[in-house]
Design a protein around this motif. Structure first.
Motif, PDB file in Angstrom:
ATOM      1  N   ARG A  95      45.635  44.382  40.439  1.00  0.00           N
ATOM      2  CA  ARG A  95      45.446  45.749  39.945  1.00  0.00           C
ATOM      3  C   ARG A  95      46.700  46.315  39.303  1.00  0.00           C
ATOM      4  N   SER A 110      43.236  55.132  37.005  1.00  0.00           N
ATOM      5  CA  SER A 110      42.590  55.089  38.315  1.00  0.00           C
ATOM      6  C   SER A 110      42.178  56.458  38.832  1.00  0.00           C
ATOM      7  N   ILE A 137      38.854  47.003  38.337  1.00  0.00           N
ATOM      8  CA  ILE A 137      40.230  46.571  38.626  1.00  0.00           C
ATOM      9  C   ILE A 137      40.994  47.704  39.309  1.00  0.00           C
ATOM     10  N   ASN A 138      40.677  48.930  38.959  1.00  0.00           N
ATOM     11  CA  ASN A 138      41.350  50.041  39.638  1.00  0.00           C
ATOM     12  C   ASN A 138      40.904  50.171  41.092  1.00  0.00           C
ATOM     13  N   ASP A 186      47.003  49.673  36.549  1.00  0.00           N
ATOM     14  CA  ASP A 186      46.850  50.798  37.456  1.00  0.00           C
ATOM     15  C   ASP A 186      46.997  52.145  36.774  1.00  0.00           C
TER      16      ASP A 186
END
Ligand SMILES: Cc1ncc(COP(=O)(O)O)c(C=O)c1O
Length: 451
Positions: free
Chosen positions: A161, A168, A153-154, A165
């Motif tokens: 995202r 990340s 997802i990052n 976030d």
């Protein structure tokens, strides 16, 4: 083929869903999931007697259509023989699924690590790249989707995202080519390609080549808009990776297994990545399955050094049996060739013809059974029909368009200001034409929102 309508049963299914099922990506109190009674081929139907032509292939995964009899039989036979076995054993269907995938992936991607889906494939590909290179960073594109788990997802480059976030570290986003909305003010494919490669090389230089483990790209970005890259782009990325010792990961979770009219989208560009992620079409999602195809060089890194990753269900027998049957049926029945032909003869020309008549269509692009229709308020300025990441009232034009598709018997794939024509790769010419006719009807609704 559809079962008899049974609204009372549908209501009970819906009531239990609303009481107990927590749905993905949704405000739970604001959704109204359709209760599905059954599916076959390119169609599914509800309990009220409504049948839908599935122009979304669910989440772009039923490449072989619903309920393919050979795949259903393979799952049944495997269930009777051996439902489950730990990943540490060698088992016939797992060996055969790995062989069939490895045979089709480009170049020397001959070792297969199986996962339960696409996000886990991306997680593991990134882990392999970091361990192989000893470097921390991964570069991925804006306008991308790579899955909903931590690293995936990052690495994603879309609004999904934003809420996640936080972890990340080491993820850097860059712009990939997209001429219609060029981040580089380009006016031709050649300019877009050249400027996108220069931007990527600048990004590498300023991040520090020796800190970058991998560049992760969807070969043809899917949910983000089916932006087929200009011919020289991916070979150019491959050359940059080679120059700086960076692992090239191509994410073919959506674009792979026939979707673009080739087994893998990379085949269109003559590019072999170091790692290739797959899921969805590998067995049309009949049983959850994904994986990473691994080059000989990266596999060698883990020849005497243990790979620090695993999953209880890696290479699950039911999933692998369905992959074997799917790949065999796709080969026997010419399903990849069918996707290519439908794209060239029906979907491409048909969507371009719709674009001529509907002012709400800004651009049509794609290949195989993988097409995007970009909806705009104003063709001259290319202002999207709804703003980026619009919700609620701001998204009303797309909601009206979606409702019109469903009223016309078509289940659309809709994302932001786009609809994607992504039927199963088994779709017939007459089904594809039926879908185009439904889109024609629904586009008259979108046209009302143009300037
Ligand atoms: C390109 C791409 N990568 C990864 C994923 C994540 O796959 P999954 O939902 O199976 O985890 C998706 C899902 O749509 C995808 O399209």
């Amino acid at each position: 083929m559809s079962t008899q309508p049974d609204p009372a049963r549908g209501a009970a299914v819906k009531a239990a869903d609303r009481a107990h099922v927590f749905h993905s990506w949704s405000a739970q109190g604001l959704i109204d999931p359709l209760a599905v009674a059954g599916a076959e081929g390119s169609y599914f139907w509800d309990y009220d007697g409504n049948r839908y032509l599935d122009f979304s292939s669910q989440l772009v995964n039923t490449n072989i259509g619903h309920q393919h009899p050979k795949v259903v039989a393979a799952i049944q036979e495997q269930a009777a023989r051996l439902c489950t076995i730990a990943p540490g054993f060698a088992v016939d269907v797992r060996s055969e699924a790995a062989r069939l995938v490895a045979e089709r992936t480009p170049g020397d991607l001959d070792k297969i690590f199986f996962t339960n889906g696409g996000a886990e494939a991306v997680e593991n590909a990134v882990r392999m790249a970091r361990l192989h290179t000893g470097r921390p960073k991964v570069l991925s594109a804006y306008r991308s989707y790579h899955g909903a788990t931590a690293a995936a997802i990052n690495l994603t480059g879309d609004p999904r995202r934003w809420a996640s976030d936080t972890g990340s570290a080491g993820v850097i986003h860059f712009w990939a080519p997209f001429l219609y909305r060029s981040p580089f003010h380009a006016e031709s494919e050649e300019q877009e390609c050249e400027r996108a490669l220069r931007h990527l090389e600048d990004t590498i230089a300023f991040e520090g080549p020796a800190t970058i483990a991998a560049i992760l790209l969807e070969t043809v970005p899917g949910t983000a808009g089916i932006m087929v890259p200009p011919p020289g782009y991916l070979p150019g990325v491959r050359a940059l990776c080679d120059r700086y010792g960076i692992v090239l990961v191509l994410d073919e979770v959506m674009a792979g297994f026939g979707r673009t009219g080739r087994w893998f989208a990379a085949d269109h560009f003559g590019v072999t990545p170091d790692l290739l992620t797959f899921a969805k079409g590998v067995n049309s999602g009949y049983v959850p399955l994904g994986g990473v195809a691994i080059s000989a060089e990266i596999a060698a890194t883990f020849e005497t050094r243990p790979y620090p990753g695993g999953l209880t269900y890696s290479g699950h027998p039911l999933a692998c049996a369905s992959a074997v049957a799917t790949i065999d049926a796709m080969a026997e029945e010419g399903i990849v060739e069918n996707a290519a032909r439908i794209g060239e003869d029906v979907l491409g020309p048909g969507l371009r013809e719709l674009a001529e008549r509907h002012p709400s269509v800004g651009e049509v692009r794609g290949l195989g059974a993988f097409w995007a229709v970009e909806l705009v308020r104003d063709r001259a300025t290319r202002e999207p029909l709804v703003p980026y990441a619009a919700t609620g009232e701001a998204n009303a034009p797309m909601a009206a368009f979606t409702a019109a598709c469903k009223a016309a018997g078509l289940w659309p794939f809709v994302n932001m200001n786009r609809t994607h024509a992504v039927p199963p790769c088994t779709v017939t010419a007459s089904e594809a034409k039926e879908g185009l006719a439904a889109l024609d009807e629904a586009l008259t609704v979108a046209d009302r929102y143009t300037v």
